[in-house]
Design a protein around this motif. Structure first.
Motif, PDB file in Angstrom:
ATOM      1  N   ALA A 114       0.869  -1.170   0.000  1.00 10.00           N
ATOM      2  CA  ALA A 114       0.000   0.000   0.000  1.00 10.00           C
ATOM      3  C   ALA A 114       0.913   1.228   0.000  1.00 10.00           C
ATOM      4  CB  ALA A 114      -0.862   0.002   1.252  1.00 10.00           C
ATOM      5  N   ALA A 115       0.538   2.245  -0.751  1.00 14.43           N
ATOM      6  CA  ALA A 115       1.409   3.421  -0.847  1.00 14.43           C
ATOM      7  C   ALA A 115       0.578   4.693  -0.891  1.00 14.43           C
ATOM      8  CB  ALA A 115       2.276   3.316  -2.104  1.00 14.43           C
ATOM      9  N   GLY A 116       1.207   5.772  -0.477  1.00 10.36           N
ATOM     10  CA  GLY A 116       0.621   7.089  -0.661  1.00 10.36           C
ATOM     11  C   GLY A 116       1.024   7.607  -2.033  1.00 10.36           C
ATOM     12  N   GLY A 117       0.113   8.309  -2.704  1.00 12.16           N
ATOM     13  CA  GLY A 117       0.407   8.871  -4.029  1.00 12.16           C
ATOM     14  C   GLY A 117       0.931  10.295  -3.883  1.00 12.16           C
ATOM     15  N   SER A 192       5.118   6.606  11.622  1.00 10.37           N
ATOM     16  CA  SER A 192       4.331   7.822  11.418  1.00 10.37           C
ATOM     17  C   SER A 192       4.267   8.086   9.919  1.00 10.37           C
ATOM     18  CB  SER A 192       4.957   9.015  12.147  1.00 10.37           C
ATOM     19  OG  SER A 192       6.327   9.128  11.842  1.00 10.37           O
ATOM     20  N   TYR A 193       3.144   8.601   9.468  1.00  7.90           N
ATOM     21  CA  TYR A 193       3.071   9.050   8.077  1.00  7.90           C
ATOM     22  C   TYR A 193       3.969  10.273   7.924  1.00  7.90           C
ATOM     23  CZ  TYR A 193      -0.880   5.887   7.277  1.00  7.90           C
ATOM     24  OH  TYR A 193      -1.661   4.774   7.145  1.00  7.90           O
ATOM     25  N   GLU A 194       4.179  10.705   6.685  1.00  8.02           N
ATOM     26  CA  GLU A 194       5.102  11.798   6.421  1.00  8.02           C
ATOM     27  C   GLU A 194       4.436  13.140   6.749  1.00  8.02           C
ATOM     28  OE1 GLU A 194       4.002   9.509   4.112  1.00  8.02           O
ATOM     29  OE2 GLU A 194       5.612   8.191   4.816  1.00  8.02           O
ATOM     30  N   THR A 195       5.268  14.120   6.990  1.00 10.53           N
ATOM     31  CA  THR A 195       4.751  15.487   7.106  1.00 10.53           C
ATOM     32  C   THR A 195       4.596  16.048   5.691  1.00 10.53           C
ATOM     33  OG1 THR A 195       6.955  16.448   7.123  1.00 10.53           O
ATOM     34  CG2 THR A 195       6.010  15.834   9.269  1.00 10.53           C
ATOM     35  N   VAL A 210       4.906   6.616  -1.904  1.00  9.42           N
ATOM     36  CA  VAL A 210       5.631   6.530  -0.637  1.00  9.42           C
ATOM     37  C   VAL A 210       5.003   5.452   0.232  1.00  9.42           C
ATOM     38  CG1 VAL A 210       4.272   8.450   0.359  1.00  9.42           C
ATOM     39  CG2 VAL A 210       6.451   7.816   1.395  1.00  9.42           C
ATOM     40  N   GLY A 211       5.877   4.688   0.895  1.00  3.37           N
ATOM     41  CA  GLY A 211       5.375   3.624   1.752  1.00  3.37           C
ATOM     42  C   GLY A 211       6.433   3.178   2.744  1.00  3.37           C
ATOM     43  N   MET A 212       6.090   2.126   3.482  1.00  2.00           N
ATOM     44  CA  MET A 212       6.956   1.692   4.590  1.00  2.00           C
ATOM     45  C   MET A 212       7.376   0.237   4.447  1.00  2.00           C
ATOM     46  SD  MET A 212       4.623   3.306   7.611  1.00  2.00           S
ATOM     47  CE  MET A 212       3.822   4.907   7.401  1.00  2.00           C
ATOM     48  N   SER A 213       7.459  -0.237   3.218  1.00  2.00           N
ATOM     49  CA  SER A 213       7.830  -1.657   3.069  1.00  2.00           C
ATOM     50  C   SER A 213       8.563  -1.881   1.756  1.00  2.00           C
ATOM     51  CB  SER A 213       6.569  -2.527   3.106  1.00  2.00           C
ATOM     52  OG  SER A 213       5.728  -2.218   2.025  1.00  2.00           O
ATOM     53  N   ILE A 234      -2.235   2.581  -4.570  1.00  2.00           N
ATOM     54  CA  ILE A 234      -2.347   3.910  -3.956  1.00  2.00           C
ATOM     55  C   ILE A 234      -3.619   3.928  -3.116  1.00  2.00           C
ATOM     56  CG2 ILE A 234      -2.615   6.388  -4.398  1.00  2.00           C
ATOM     57  CD1 ILE A 234      -0.947   6.003  -6.915  1.00  2.00           C
ATOM     58  N   THR A 235      -3.428   3.995  -1.805  1.00  2.00           N
ATOM     59  CA  THR A 235      -4.582   3.947  -0.896  1.00  2.00           C
ATOM     60  C   THR A 235      -5.023   5.345  -0.486  1.00  2.00           C
ATOM     61  OG1 THR A 235      -3.052   3.696   0.926  1.00  2.00           O
ATOM     62  CG2 THR A 235      -4.051   1.688   0.066  1.00  2.00           C
ATOM     63  N   ASN A 236      -4.146   6.316  -0.711  1.00  2.00           N
ATOM     64  CA  ASN A 236      -4.438   7.692  -0.284  1.00  2.00           C
ATOM     65  C   ASN A 236      -3.476   8.624  -0.998  1.00  2.00           C
ATOM     66  OD1 ASN A 236      -2.495   6.221   1.765  1.00  2.00           O
ATOM     67  ND2 ASN A 236      -1.945   8.395   1.795  1.00  2.00           N
ATOM     68  N   LEU A 237      -3.849   9.865  -1.115  1.00  2.00           N
ATOM     69  CA  LEU A 237      -2.874  10.870  -1.545  1.00  2.00           C
ATOM     70  C   LEU A 237      -2.019  11.202  -0.333  1.00  2.00           C
ATOM     71  CD1 LEU A 237      -4.856  13.222  -3.932  1.00  2.00           C
ATOM     72  CD2 LEU A 237      -3.424  11.259  -4.435  1.00  2.00           C
ATOM     73  N   ALA A 238      -0.715  11.388  -0.547  1.00  2.00           N
ATOM     74  CA  ALA A 238       0.210  11.590   0.573  1.00  2.00           C
ATOM     75  C   ALA A 238      -0.102  12.901   1.302  1.00  2.00           C
ATOM     76  CB  ALA A 238       1.641  11.579   0.046  1.00  2.00           C
ATOM     77  N   ALA A 239       0.456  13.032   2.494  1.00  2.00           N
ATOM     78  CA  ALA A 239       0.152  14.169   3.375  1.00  2.00           C
ATOM     79  C   ALA A 239       0.396  15.504   2.674  1.00  2.00           C
ATOM     80  CB  ALA A 239       1.014  14.086   4.622  1.00  2.00           C
ATOM     81  N   PRO A 245      -6.660  14.326   6.418  1.00  2.00           N
ATOM     82  CA  PRO A 245      -5.677  13.647   7.270  1.00  2.00           C
ATOM     83  C   PRO A 245      -5.577  12.168   6.880  1.00  2.00           C
ATOM     84  CG  PRO A 245      -7.682  14.117   8.510  1.00  2.00           C
ATOM     85  CD  PRO A 245      -7.893  14.682   7.133  1.00  2.00           C
ATOM     86  N   LEU A 246      -4.464  11.541   7.174  1.00  2.00           N
ATOM     87  CA  LEU A 246      -4.283  10.137   6.798  1.00  2.00           C
ATOM     88  C   LEU A 246      -4.820   9.219   7.879  1.00  2.00           C
ATOM     89  CD1 LEU A 246      -0.765  10.133   5.180  1.00  2.00           C
ATOM     90  CD2 LEU A 246      -2.998  10.581   4.198  1.00  2.00           C
ATOM     91  N   ASP A 247      -5.359   8.116   7.403  1.00  2.00           N
ATOM     92  CA  ASP A 247      -6.100   7.253   8.304  1.00  2.00           C
ATOM     93  C   ASP A 247      -5.855   5.799   7.883  1.00  2.00           C
ATOM     94  OD1 ASP A 247      -8.029   5.875   9.632  1.00  2.00           O
ATOM     95  OD2 ASP A 247      -9.737   6.881   8.698  1.00  2.00           O
ATOM     96  N   GLU A 250      -8.612   4.022   6.078  1.00  2.00           N
ATOM     97  CA  GLU A 250      -8.755   4.358   4.665  1.00  2.00           C
ATOM     98  C   GLU A 250      -7.815   3.482   3.822  1.00  2.00           C
ATOM     99  OE1 GLU A 250      -8.567   8.541   2.193  1.00  2.00           O
ATOM    100  OE2 GLU A 250      -6.898   8.071   3.487  1.00  2.00           O
ATOM    101  N   VAL A 251      -6.598   3.311   4.336  1.00  2.00           N
ATOM    102  CA  VAL A 251      -5.613   2.470   3.651  1.00  2.00           C
ATOM    103  C   VAL A 251      -6.201   1.063   3.459  1.00  2.00           C
ATOM    104  CG1 VAL A 251      -3.347   1.379   3.945  1.00  2.00           C
ATOM    105  CG2 VAL A 251      -3.636   3.801   4.498  1.00  2.00           C
ATOM    106  N   LEU A 252      -6.810   0.538   4.525  1.00  2.00           N
ATOM    107  CA  LEU A 252      -7.377  -0.819   4.440  1.00  2.00           C
ATOM    108  C   LEU A 252      -8.587  -0.852   3.508  1.00  2.00           C
ATOM    109  CD1 LEU A 252      -7.123  -1.963   8.160  1.00  2.00           C
ATOM    110  CD2 LEU A 252      -5.579  -2.451   6.270  1.00  2.00           C
TER     111      LEU A 252
HETATM  112  N1  HPA Z   1       2.725   7.096   3.533  1.00  2.00           N
HETATM  113  C1  HPA Z   1       3.455   6.023   3.910  1.00  2.00           C
HETATM  114  N2  HPA Z   1       3.020   4.781   3.826  1.00  2.00           N
HETATM  115  C2  HPA Z   1       1.791   4.583   3.317  1.00  2.00           C
HETATM  116  C3  HPA Z   1       0.969   5.644   2.909  1.00  2.00           C
HETATM  117  C4  HPA Z   1       1.469   6.978   3.025  1.00  2.00           C
HETATM  118  O1  HPA Z   1       0.815   7.962   2.685  1.00  2.00           O
HETATM  119  N3  HPA Z   1      -0.189   5.105   2.461  1.00  2.00           N
HETATM  120  C5  HPA Z   1      -0.067   3.750   2.594  1.00  2.00           C
HETATM  121  N4  HPA Z   1       1.126   3.437   3.113  1.00  2.00           N
END
Ligand code: HPA
Length: 273
Positions: A114-117, A192-195, A210-213, A234-239, A245-247, A250-252
């Motif tokens: 899963a990644a942020g766009g 933590s998600y990105e600033t 962007v992601g954590m894996s 892409i589960t969400n637009l990045a911060a 706000p990121l949740d 929402e990713v799931l």
């Molecule tokens: N940032 C980092 N990891 C993520 C994100 C994000 O926005 N969405 C899903 N994984």
């Protein structure tokens, strides 16, 4: 022999005792993307049975392992869920299944995450094939002295994401009518998600996702000669790319919504071998 080598040797012996076929490929699925792949031939067993350390579960990350036979000559080891560095696992633990598969003779590693766009034009639910990565996690599974038989001291990462395998995945997506983008994945340590400032930096330095894996696994996989591919959802637009706000929910949620496309795509790619 260091501990990681001993643990792997034991896991190889345990594999043979279990009587499962040697995998041609390894598939590891990410958040909410642990779809059914076909046809299963062995398992499922808990991931903890494969790994020589305790496995903690994260909400939405089921952890089980099975074998598939999507192509008569190409057994696939399938991990539904992974362990992450942000849970406190060290890089050797994160990449353990990759090294085990490689030592058993696997040639191919395909992962989903899963990644942020980062592109304001991207939208949740889109799939993107990773073309390259930025390892910004501060971690590297090759630190220390990995055994020389595993691979070169300074492995080349020019074609970390295998061009031929990527072409195959694009062709399969196109035949299935699945929209598949392409991008550079920035792998951060999390959790933590990105600033918004970090996201602006990532946009400037050339990231699309962007992601954590997955970056540690690709490094370890390339090191041992695996051909690697990663499909990001892409589960969400990045911060800061949106005001939302990121949740984690929402990713799931978007993981579940895109799961059918991921399932069709992986089943086709694996069946074609
Ligand atoms: N940032 C980092 N990891 C993520 C994100 C994000 O926005 N969405 C899903 N994984």
């Amino acid at each position: 022999m260091d501990q990681r080598e001993k643990d792997l040797q034991q896991a190889v012996e345990q594999w043979h005792r279990r009587g499962w076929p040697k995998p041609w490929g390894l598939v590891i699925s990410g958040s909410g993307l642990a779809v059914d792949l076909t046809p299963p031939t062995h398992g499922p067993i808990p991931l903890a049975e494969l790994l020589p350390f305790p496995v903690r579960s994260v909400v939405g990350h089921p952890h089980s392992v099975e074998m598939l036979l999507p192509h008569p000559e190409r057994p696939v080891l399938y991990l539904r869920g992974r362990v992450h560095a942000y849970q406190g696992y060290d890089p050797d633990q994160v990449v353990f299944p990759v090294r085990l598969a490689a030592l058993l003779g696997a040639k191919v590693l395909i992962m989903t995450n899963a990644a942020g766009g980062l592109d304001p034009q991207s939208h949740p639910g889109q799939l993107s094939l990773v073309r390259d990565h930025l390892n910004l996690s501060g971690l590297n599974p090759l630190r220390g002295e990995p055994p020389a038989e595993w691979g070169p001291r300074f492995p080349d990462m020019t074609a970390a994401y295998d061009p031929a395998l990527r072409r195959k995945i694009f062709a399969a997506a196109s035949q299935l009518g699945i929209e598949l983008g392409e991008g550079v994945y920035a792998g951060l340590a999390g959790p933590s998600y990105e600033t918004p400032a970090e996201i602006r930096m990532l946009q400037v330095i050339g990231a699309d996702l962007v992601g954590m894996s997955t970056v540690l696994e690709v490094i370890a996989g390339r090191h041992m000669g695996l051909r690697c591919a990663v499909i990001s959802l892409i589960t969400n637009l990045a911060a800061g790319v949106t005001d939302e706000p990121l949740d984690h929910e929402e990713v799931l949620h978007f993981g579940r919504a895109a799961a059918t496309d991921v399932q069709r795509l992986l089943n086709k790619v694996l069946a074609e071998g």
